[in-house]
Design a protein around this motif. Structure first.
Motif: not given
Length: 437
Positions: A52-62
């Motif tokens: 994508t050319g930009q930072p990704s993130v983690n999304l964690d519901g627990w």
């Protein structure tokens, strides 16, 4: 700003290849694309960032309270036309928890109203693919399956049979990807080989983008994306505070497993990050006031680390007056000895006195709650944190250091004391994600 979740009934279905291909294809059309990984995975976001050319993130519901998930998702959506979110394992796979907090991709899809594109590996089946898709679509009425992409299609006849099954399930067939053994990313014991280690990754991503563009109607796919929130309150209180004002962070092929939201959060709270490479025999910068050794693959580079005299002596000098913390692989390097896969023992920093082994492997995998037994860079004694463990290395000698924290798994099982602390040095196998809300 719209979003889609790429999910599947199980791991190994082709989610990552579809995700990266969609990112590359959408970017090639001039769209601003952002990525997110649902769940505690520190490898896939690095691939997202390249695609994508930009930072990704983690999304964690627990491990993350909803406010932190919303904050991180809003940050991604604010700078993108499309957020492509990759689920982990199977769409409904999580842990026993209150509704919406299992960590499954389905929880996020339901709470945020994000449509799911289901990836089905149809090798070894035809009409039955429709039954699988139908079951996934009906399992939780809160989750909207926007359509199906089938992967590893063997022939035109095979595709016709699969299409009949998916049509019978009442779901749109959004595309079909032919079987291609060259469309694969190398793997090792903790998952994919890291993005920075793959020669020709840009060429692979371009090929995946062309493959998705040929196999799927991108315009049709994008019409099925749904709007997402683009503003949310700050979440500083949910993240551990920066360990210092100027933080020396090890980063190279042996030390790379640090969640993007941690670095971004530290920066948002005013900290400065300076990277250094132990494999290049670099010591922590002397003007830093804290040092962080992330997880990674030190077991694959134990000989190089043991011979890195400037790094080891500089780390020991640093620890005499300033805090040093190690996560997982970093914790292994802070110990006395690391035994590699061949049974060769390599001396490490010796700032803690435990010994670890990659030859005597034992898988540790799962979410963790942690209560700090000692105050330090992670917070005050008694602070509750959430994170996870994922490693094959085992502790062969616990040493004499005091445990850093007490751990519980996601079921509430008491796992006892973990990690070690001595003076300003601390570490454990825990990958920290956030404070417990």
């Amino acid at each position: 700003m719209k979003a889609l979740i790429i999910a599947a009934p199980r791991s190994g279905s082709g989610k990552t290849l579809v995700t990266l291909g969609l990112m590359a294809a959408a970017r090639a059309q001039g769209l601003r694309v952002a990525g997110a990984k649902i769940g505690p995975d520190y490898i896939d976001p690095a691939f997202h960032a390249v695609a994508t050319g930009q930072p990704s993130v983690n999304l964690d519901g627990w491990s993350m309270p909803p406010a932190l998930v919303d904050h991180l998702l809003a940050g991604q959506a604010a700078n993108a036309d499309l957020v492509v979110m990759e689920a982990a394992m199977g769409l409904f796979d999580g842990v026993a928890a209150p509704e919406g907090r299992s960590g499954a991709g389905a929880d996020l899809a339901a709470r945020c109203g994000i449509p799911v594109v289901l990836v089905l590996d149809v090798s070894g089946q035809s009409h039955s693919a429709g039954a699988v898709a139908l079951g996934m679509a009906r399992f939780d009425p809160r989750v909207h399956i926007a359509g199906v992409i089938v992967n590893r299609v063997a022939s035109d006849r095979h595709l016709a049979q699969v299409a009949e099954g998916v049509a019978r399930a009442g779901l749109p067939l959004l595309g079909a990807i032919r079987r291609d053994g060259e469309l694969a990313v190398p793997e090792r014991h903790l998952g994919l080989v890291q993005a920075g280690e793959i020669a020709g990754l840009d060429a692979l991503l371009n090929r995946l983008g062309r493959c998705l563009a040929d196999a799927v109607s991108l315009d049709d796919l994008l019409t099925r994306a749904a709007p997402v929130i683009t503003s949310a309150p700050r979440a500083d209180a949910l993240l551990p505070p920066p360990p210092g004002q100027r933080i020396a962070v090890a980063r190279d092929a042996a030390f790379s497993f640090l969640y993007p939201h941690m670095l971004a959060g530290w920066r948002e709270m005013g900290a400065e990050i300076c990277f250094f490479s132990p494999l290049a025999d670099e010591a922590p910068p002397k003007d830093a006031d804290a040092c962080w050794l992330p997880g990674g693959y030190p077991e694959l580079h134990a000989g190089t680390i043991a011979a890195a005299s400037r790094f080891l002596s500089g780390l020991r000098d640093f620890a005499a007056s300033r805090p040093v913390h190690g996560e997982c692989g970093g914790y292994m390097v802070l110990g006395a000895v690391l035994e590699d896969a061949d049974g060769v023992s390599h001396p490490m920093a010796g700032l803690l006195d435990h010994a670890t082994s990659f030859k005597r492997r034992k898988l540790a995998l799962g979410y963790r709650r942690a209560s700090l037994l000692h105050g330090g860079v992670l917070g005050a004694a008694g602070s509750m944190l959430r994170g996870h463990e994922f490693h094959y290395a085992s502790v062969t000698d616990a040493g004499t250091d005091l445990p850093l924290c007490r751990l519980w798994d996601a079921t509430g099982k008491d796992l006892g004391g973990a990690g070690g602390v001595r003076g300003l040095v601390s570490g454990s196998f825990l990958h920290l994600i956030c404070r417990e809300a």
